[in-house]
Scaffold this active site. Sequence first.
Site, PDB file in Angstrom:
ATOM      1  N   THR A  11    -155.040  20.508 -20.041  1.00  0.00           N
ATOM      2  CA  THR A  11    -156.085  20.179 -20.024  1.00  0.00           C
ATOM      3  C   THR A  11    -156.253  18.010 -20.428  1.00  0.00           C
ATOM      4  O   THR A  11    -155.404  17.834 -20.950  1.00  0.00           O
ATOM      5  CB  THR A  11    -157.316  20.395 -21.558  1.00  0.00           C
ATOM      6  OG1 THR A  11    -157.541  21.114 -20.858  1.00  0.00           O
ATOM      7  CG2 THR A  11    -158.226  19.622 -20.784  1.00  0.00           C
ATOM      8  N   GLU A  27    -161.064  28.361 -22.003  1.00  0.00           N
ATOM      9  CA  GLU A  27    -160.189  29.358 -21.154  1.00  0.00           C
ATOM     10  C   GLU A  27    -161.012  29.767 -20.500  1.00  0.00           C
ATOM     11  O   GLU A  27    -161.131  31.161 -20.131  1.00  0.00           O
ATOM     12  CB  GLU A  27    -159.988  30.314 -22.585  1.00  0.00           C
ATOM     13  CG  GLU A  27    -158.435  30.482 -23.097  1.00  0.00           C
ATOM     14  CD  GLU A  27    -157.260  30.374 -21.817  1.00  0.00           C
ATOM     15  OE1 GLU A  27    -156.985  30.480 -20.912  1.00  0.00           O
ATOM     16  OE2 GLU A  27    -156.349  28.743 -22.485  1.00  0.00           O
ATOM     17  N   GLY A  58    -153.811  22.268 -28.911  1.00  0.00           N
ATOM     18  CA  GLY A  58    -153.531  22.478 -30.330  1.00  0.00           C
ATOM     19  C   GLY A  58    -152.046  22.648 -30.892  1.00  0.00           C
ATOM     20  O   GLY A  58    -151.726  22.647 -29.530  1.00  0.00           O
TER      21      GLY A  58
END
Lengths: 660, 660
Positions: free
Chosen positions: B142, B425, B181
Amino acid sequence: ESQLIIKERQQTTFQVEELINLLDGGKEKTALRRSIEQTILSDPLMKTDKIGYLTREQKYVQSVRRMMYFFTDLAKRNKWNIEDPHCPEMLFLSRSLSSVVAFMIHMGAFVPSISSFGTLEQVSKWQPLAKECLIIGCYAQTELGHGTNLRRLETTSTFDRNTQEFIVNTPNLSSMKWWPGDMGKSANHAMVMAQLITNGENHGMQAFIVPIRDMTTHKPLPGVEVGNIGSIMSLEDTDNGYLRLNNVRIPKENMLAKYANVDRSGRFQQTGNNRLMYASMMNLRIVLTREQMIHALQKACTIAARYSCVRKQGSLTPNGPEIPIMDYVTQQNKVIPRIALAYALDFTIMEVRHRYVQFLADVTRGDLSNMAEMHAISSGIKANASERTVAGVETLRRACGGHGYSMASGLPYLLLSVTGSCTYEGENTVLYLQVARYLIKTAANISMGKSVDGSSAYLAENTEARCSATSQEEFYDHSLLDACFKHRSKQLLQSVAMDLQGLLAEGKQQMEAWNLLSIQLVNSAKAHIERYIVATSASFVRKLNCSLKVKKLLNQLCSLVALHQITNFPGDFLKDGYLDSHQLDLARKAEVKLLQSLRHNVVGLVDAFDFRDEILGSCIGAYDGNAYERLYDYAKNDVMNKNDVHEESYQYLRPHLHRG
Amino acid sequence: ESQLIIKERQQTTFQVEELINLLDGGKEKTALRRSIEQTILSDPLMKTDKIGYLTREQKYVQSVRRMMYFFTDLAKRNKWNIEDPHCPEMLFLSRSLSSVVAFMIHMGAFVPSISSFGTLEQVSKWQPLAKECLIIGCYAQTELGHGTNLRRLETTSTFDRNTQEFIVNTPNLSSMKWWPGDMGKSANHAMVMAQLITNGENHGMQAFIVPIRDMTTHKPLPGVEVGNIGSIMSLEDTDNGYLRLNNVRIPKENMLAKYANVDRSGRFQQTGNNRLMYASMMNLRIVLTREQMIHALQKACTIAARYSCVRKQGSLTPNGPEIPIMDYVTQQNKVIPRIALAYALDFTIMEVRHRYVQFLADVTRGDLSNMAEMHAISSGIKANASERTVAGVETLRRACGGHGYSMASGLPYLLLSVTGSCTYEGENTVLYLQVARYLIKTAANISMGKSVDGSSAYLAENTEARCSATSQEEFYDHSLLDACFKHRSKQLLQSVAMDLQGLLAEGKQQMEAWNLLSIQLVNSAKAHIERYIVATSASFVRKLNCSLKVKKLLNQLCSLVALHQITNFPGDFLKDGYLDSHQLDLARKAEVKLLQSLRHNVVGLVDAFDFRDEILGSCIGAYDGNAYERLYDYAKNDVMNKNDVHEESYQYLRPHLHRG
């Protein structure tokens, strides 16, 4: 300024300033609001640290510092009449402060309830001290074990004839006071709601002023255990507390005696109509609906609408240029109906406030005839506005995708703050059931041929059995839409009233029957209130003195609020054939068309809420539309980015890592 | 133990342990799960501090400490095969840890994607290092400006023939990687998704392993800017990061080359079917649905159900004793349908996982024929489960009144964590529209006379035009309920497919027409997935080998899930007359009856989720039902209660207070 947002503003078909003035209640009000905002926001001592990085404790300390300065210095210097909930400044102050702050309960509940419950003598003794923050009070009603069933509160205040004192007790764990704002660490006085007991007899709930902390040392007084209840979901700028009282003695004159008193022998006497006390609760619900809920929804709309116009993703032509996500109908369907709702609720609450002022005047003249209706409206509007606001803010937050999950968007804070409003000042289901009680009584009155007026008059009207619409355009017509909502509400009420009679005829007890039908009763109450909002907002706009362009736009917003409910919850409109399948299809197509025609005014409509960037606190919703630049800036200034290597965490990685 | 909860457990009509085993997949699995939980929860180094009091930074540091110990020591010592998502231990580990932790992306995405995208040589080079935490990786897909439209990612990786290197760039602000993350402060490697450019030609997205931090100093490497993106709504145990790359050079062999490679001259070659990469995304959606969403819903059900049985408020007889709020139908209507949903989703996802394993076997044999259906199911179930879970957790939170707003209830944490699942997701609206695309294709196939099987076979079946039910009892019948859902889904699909043809016939472009109908398309996708859940959970229970008592109960829960949807969203069932007004009344009465008959098994049903108190982290939902004692205890231990006088805040009050 982002080119994309400049383009949006060029498309706006109306004068934003006209709409700003209209929402404020006039040009002068806008000027007053802006000057208050400027005073507060430009004062360095009123500045808050960026949210998201403070501990619960730091938030509280910062808020105490700011608000003590605000009340004892800034507000005084500016001669803001902060303890009068009806002064024009008060309507604008909460916009400038963050929504919940320290001493809000002290100033907003403790101070006014002294005059609600106290004699003139008591008011003149306590209120000046409290207004000047020479004492800090809290309002101690809810207990650990009792919230909604106030009649069963367990705290007692027992009169001792010998010493002419009351002995206040929270006799067991579940009776300790729990939740009161400002109580945990700040307050030195509490307005305690307790069962009054004199000469062995319980006279029900009364209000007592109980000193809880020493005025010199700030330590809890003998018999008092008081503290903070711990971390909560949001609204952590204040200290929600718990309070245990063990044989705490207070002088007889600390019982607030406007409506009832106890003489030296312990004889209890009711001296006034304590139903008047309810009037202040109604007002609180009306104020909170605007200051907490509608403002939160308006802020979330502002953020989501602006972001949707500067966020590009995908295309509507094969290999074509990327387009703002606001061009997608699914996105319009998330954002625009919430903007419409924010307007409709604001218009409705202006009308409710107006009615409340008339009602207070009636009450003062001794006319309590509108009590039940006013109670139903204020309860219902609080329940419905909070429920729809929370759902709306979450829809808008998700409409911003991943960035809506970042604190930088400002949206999580809005959601977490406003979601409490479904519970405080009357849990929503309980409130809806109170509205239902009023409706069932109204239905009984109607069936006995009594006349009904005001917001329930329509329940006695005859209505068509079927909606007359044959075209999409008719679904923009306010009276046609209102007829749909009237019919649904009437039908649901009639049906549950009949079921109730049926169960009673079968021999069920009233309360048991009520419980069995409670889902239907809640739905009936919702339908009544939703009709009230549809009708009230439309008639508010009809009466407005404004440009044709703005009136047309506001009429469209009112239509959209009604349409969106019909298309998303069509069940009860279809159930008895009031709408048919074809008409629902027409309504759905009418809605998509309306969304598209409102599309180019989206930024103008949220600009008209006129929230300054400092108040919005959003990287993605700022006026200039520079979402990415602001997000990057926010990230770079993150506390965890002070150093390239985050030593505190790296110490756990270092021993394991592979050395090239 | 609270007397009230003991009484509830005495009323339970079935063996809780039987249901526990059934949910775990057998007695042995229950034993394995409990032993893993015991190992983890009894280890002092795995203990977490109480939530609600740590700063964002402290949460991250604590999580790094715990998880580094977990991966490099505890899991190893216990021989838990943590990098295999299909090993039985993995299914139970996430229950014992808090839902999101540091290195989850490293271990759950970086490690497996090496084998998804890499050659055997690459796997053997990188995977051992990553598994042993000798390197820490993140998954950088992303970008600040692109989430859902992956084809338009702007990061580039340009082949340099002279040096046999790739030059990786995030050429502008919006192309910087955002959200990954473990990236912010921990990772020293990133799997970067970038547009591959060789000899001036763009070959689309490929995966590259890019070292981002120095293995000795942990400082960002030259050309790399990396940091934390700042505070987010929850899930703050990990460090979501941003990454800018400025002419960062990596060796040619760092392009993962399982499906495509570049030769020394820069010639690009596709060497395999990269659609297989999608298979791993499907699996992630299935895993998350269970591990994040369903577990969160089950925990929230546990808390709300137990609390509702020990919380007394009001009465159902005049001046009678107070009763548990679970006795109110409105409360039952909030709690019990969510319990039923938690079971139905769990059953459904077990079946989906089973089908996914079969699908993978097919794919390995080269049979990709079920790709589209599997994609639709995994996307749809993720979207629908997340949406309903979030709504359910919030309903349950509010059902706990004020205490649901306290962090002590554990409910705010559950809500804030799970609400992200509607976005990550695959954003839900985007996923629903992908399901709709599959459905529209299926409808086209059916109209061309092609055969359709699997989860969409029903779309080709003939169905009755009207529901046959004439009594309440029939609304418990699974096949009657399934017929309702089949009919609704078919009808919505036919209607939107017809509208689509109509718009195309009018001359609208495909993408424009699609956009205009997108609200209907989303509704059609939802109806299909909701039917899938109704049918799959019911057939799962039908095939179960269990006691009659448990089977009866589970059948009731499956009926309730379907009924609750019909009674709450009756519109599309009524619209074309499939259900009539009388039948809806029957369904509503049937639902109330079912709620009441499930009432006495409520505590048993949530006990069967078998969450230990340490995992629940709730004062009001603990096994012993001592809600008030635990709340009081929590409050007393609040950091702000360390001293009676909170000096940091008191300094701002002291100068103003009145001295007696």
